[in-house]
Scaffold this motif. Sequence first.
Motif, short mmCIF file in Angstrom:
data_model
loop_
_atom_site.label_atom_id
_atom_site.label_comp_id
_atom_site.label_asym_id
_atom_site.label_seq_id
_atom_site.Cartn_x
_atom_site.Cartn_y
_atom_site.Cartn_z
N ARG A 168 0.82 -1.21 0.00
CA ARG A 168 0.00 0.00 0.00
C ARG A 168 0.86 1.26 0.00
N GLU A 224 -0.82 6.43 3.05
CA GLU A 224 -0.75 7.80 2.55
C GLU A 224 -0.05 8.71 3.54
N THR A 248 0.88 3.92 -3.16
CA THR A 248 0.66 5.33 -2.86
C THR A 248 1.80 6.19 -3.41
N ARG A 257 -5.11 2.12 3.82
CA ARG A 257 -4.77 3.05 2.76
C ARG A 257 -4.39 4.42 3.32
#
Length: 281
Positions: free
Chosen positions: A16, A196, A20, A192
Motif C-alpha cells: 500500500r 498515505e 501510494t 490506505r
Amino acid sequence: METWMITGVTGFLGPRVEVTLREKGEVEVLPMTREELNFTDEEQVKRVLGTLHPDVLVHAAAVSDTGACERDPEGSWKVNVTGVEYLSKACRENGTKLIFASSDQVYTGSEVRTPHREDEILTPANVYGREKLEAERIVANWCPEGVSLRLTWMYDLPGKLPVKPNFIRDAMDKGELLTFSENDFRGLTDGRIVAERITHLKDVPGGVYNFGSPNALNFYETAVRTVEALGGDPEKIVKRREDGNFRNLAFSTAKLEAAGIFFPDTIEGILNRLTHLSEKF
C-alpha cells in the motif's frame, strides 16, 4: 528525485505504501523482496544500502503473528529485532531516513485506563510487543532522525491488492455472530490512510509516534456502530462478551498532530471508507 526503499512488499502495509508512492509520482520507489534485501543478513544489508543509497527506508516487514512469536521467540527476534538493528546501522551509515513500522502491541498488559502516550514506561505482556519495543529503542539509538510508528489494527476492502481477514470484512459478511468485549479498547485504521500518511514522514522529527486512528469507544460499541453503518441489525450480528478481560491499546495522537499529521477517529474513518466502496485500490 528522492529514492524510497520499502521492505515487506509481500505483506499488508508495504504494497500500500508502494502503490501510494507510485501514484504520487514524486519519488523513485524501490520495493525490496526478501531475496533482494534479506535484512537478517548484515553483510547483505550493508551492501544493498551502500549501493542504492535510498533517501528513505520504510521497514514494514516483520513476523507480526503474535502466536508465531510466542511459539518461536528466537526466530521472531531475529526478524523483529536483529534485522532492525542491521537496517538501523546501515541507515545511519548512508544518511537514510528510517521509518519503522512498530505496533500498538507495545501497550499490552498496561493497566492505564486513558489513551496511551508515547512517553509511558512500558512492559509489554507478549513477545511481539516486547520485540517491537526493543526495536524502537534500537532505531532511536542508531537513527535519531528515524521514526517508529505504533500502528493500530488495520483493515482494507477487496480491490487490486490482496487483503487479509479483518473486522470490516467480517461485519460485511454477516455470516457469523461477532463477539466483542466492552473491556477491550483499541483503534482501527484504514490501511490506505496509513500508507498515505507515511509518505509525509520524510521531514517529521525523529522519535516514536502513535500512528493511526484514535478511538474513544470500546470495541463492542465500535462493532455496533460499524454494523449500523453497513445497514445491519447489531442485535442479530454483534454479541457482547461478558467475561472479557480489560485491554487498552487505544492511544493519543497529540504528538503526531503537533507534527502536522492527522487521522480521523476510528468510526469516522470507517464511515468514510464505507462511502467509497466502489473505489478500487
